[in-house]
Scaffold this motif. Structure first.
Motif, mmCIF file in Angstrom:
data_model
loop_
_atom_site.group_PDB
_atom_site.id
_atom_site.type_symbol
_atom_site.label_atom_id
_atom_site.label_comp_id
_atom_site.label_asym_id
_atom_site.label_seq_id
_atom_site.Cartn_x
_atom_site.Cartn_y
_atom_site.Cartn_z
ATOM 1 N N ASP A 1 -4.340 6.052 12.057
ATOM 2 C CA ASP A 1 -4.261 5.564 10.553
ATOM 3 C C ASP A 1 -3.591 4.914 10.372
ATOM 4 O O ASP A 1 -1.808 4.536 10.983
ATOM 5 N N PHE A 2 -3.837 3.547 9.796
ATOM 6 C CA PHE A 2 -3.362 2.369 9.238
ATOM 7 C C PHE A 2 -3.229 2.691 7.673
ATOM 8 O O PHE A 2 -3.817 2.002 7.333
ATOM 9 N N GLU A 3 -2.133 2.733 7.443
ATOM 10 C CA GLU A 3 -1.518 3.132 5.709
ATOM 11 C C GLU A 3 -0.613 2.116 5.814
ATOM 12 O O GLU A 3 0.560 1.464 6.165
ATOM 13 N N SER A 4 -0.195 1.898 4.152
ATOM 14 C CA SER A 4 -0.061 1.130 3.628
ATOM 15 C C SER A 4 0.303 0.605 2.307
ATOM 16 O O SER A 4 0.017 2.371 1.352
ATOM 17 N N PHE A 5 1.900 1.623 2.069
ATOM 18 C CA PHE A 5 1.944 2.361 0.269
ATOM 19 C C PHE A 5 3.799 1.006 0.338
ATOM 20 O O PHE A 5 4.238 0.428 0.762
ATOM 21 N N LYS A 6 3.518 0.645 -1.153
ATOM 22 C CA LYS A 6 5.375 0.710 -1.976
ATOM 23 C C LYS A 6 6.040 1.136 -2.840
ATOM 24 O O LYS A 6 5.712 2.598 -3.412
ATOM 25 N N TYR A 7 7.358 1.376 -2.931
ATOM 26 C CA TYR A 7 7.706 2.113 -3.647
ATOM 27 C C TYR A 7 9.450 0.812 -3.795
ATOM 28 O O TYR A 7 9.756 -0.669 -3.277
#
Length: 219
Positions: free
Chosen positions: A79-85
């Motif tokens: 699983d290649f994930e990407s998220f921002k905060y």
């Protein structure tokens, strides 16, 4: 003419029998590819989610059949994930870094716990961050299938997706301050592809999986 029709009929029976037999084997394997949206939310008030991330999955799945209608789905996936905060309100996030490495506390404090000047290393204030973690996932799901209706049968899967963190790359936006100069010089800049030995993500991530679809016995 009768011989030709008989030959065609015989080949048709053999072809149908083989394909139906293959579909009902105990073990089936195949490639899985998936794409989705990531709505990860931080569990602390110091930071907040900044938009919607993405997920890309690639791997191999295996179906083990207990019967023609019940089975187990498992396999191995990446699983290649990407998220921002971003920092929430007046909260500030800082770290010391050297080149592309985020330093741990032990790297800029002495053995007795007192603060030591980190030399030419810089202090970075984070305003927003994008993380790209990679997980290896082992699904463990029950597989429910109908009997064949012609060349089609319908299925549903329900169970747990067990994910283990392999690593993560960090992309930051903020201000870098060079403490080795007098006075300290600050620059608004991006820190790309940063690495750290301090994890801000859990090693294990479990999720409930629910899926449905159609199986086509096209061969």
């Amino acid at each position: 003419m009768k011989k030709i029709l008989f030959t065609i009929f015989s080949i048709g029976i053999l072809f149908t029998s083989y394909s139906q037999d293959a579909a009902n084997r105990k073990i089936q394997a195949g490639i899985v590819v998936g794409y989705g949206l990531n709505f990860t939310s931080p569990v602390t008030k110091l930071i907040s989610r900044n938009g919607v991330g993405t997920d890309f999955t690639f791997g191999m799945n295996i179906n083990y059949s207990f019967s023609s209608t019940l089975g187990l789905n498992t396999g191995i996936e990446l699983d290649f994930e990407s998220f921002k905060y971003k920092a929430s309100g007046a909260n500030s996030l800082y770290y010391y870094y050297n080149d592309s490495e985020i330093l741990t506390k032990s790297q800029y404090t002495s053995s007795d716990g007192t603060f030591t000047q980190p030399g030419s290393n810089k202090l970075y204030q984070v305003t927003s961050r994008k993380e790209k973690p990679i997980y290896v996932t082992i699904p463990t799901m029950m597989l429910f299938r109908t009997k064949f209706i012609g060349y089609f049968r319908y299925f549903g899967k329900f169970g747990v997706r067990n994910s283990f963190l392999l690593g993560s790359t960090i992309f930051d936006q903020g201000t870098s301050t060079d403490l080795s100069t007098t006075p300290p010089a600050s620059t608004v800049m991006a820190n790309s592809q940063m690495k750290t030995s301090v994890r801000d993500l859990s090693l294990y991530k479990g999720a409930v999986g629910l899926a449905g679809g159609v199986e086509w016995n096209f061969s």
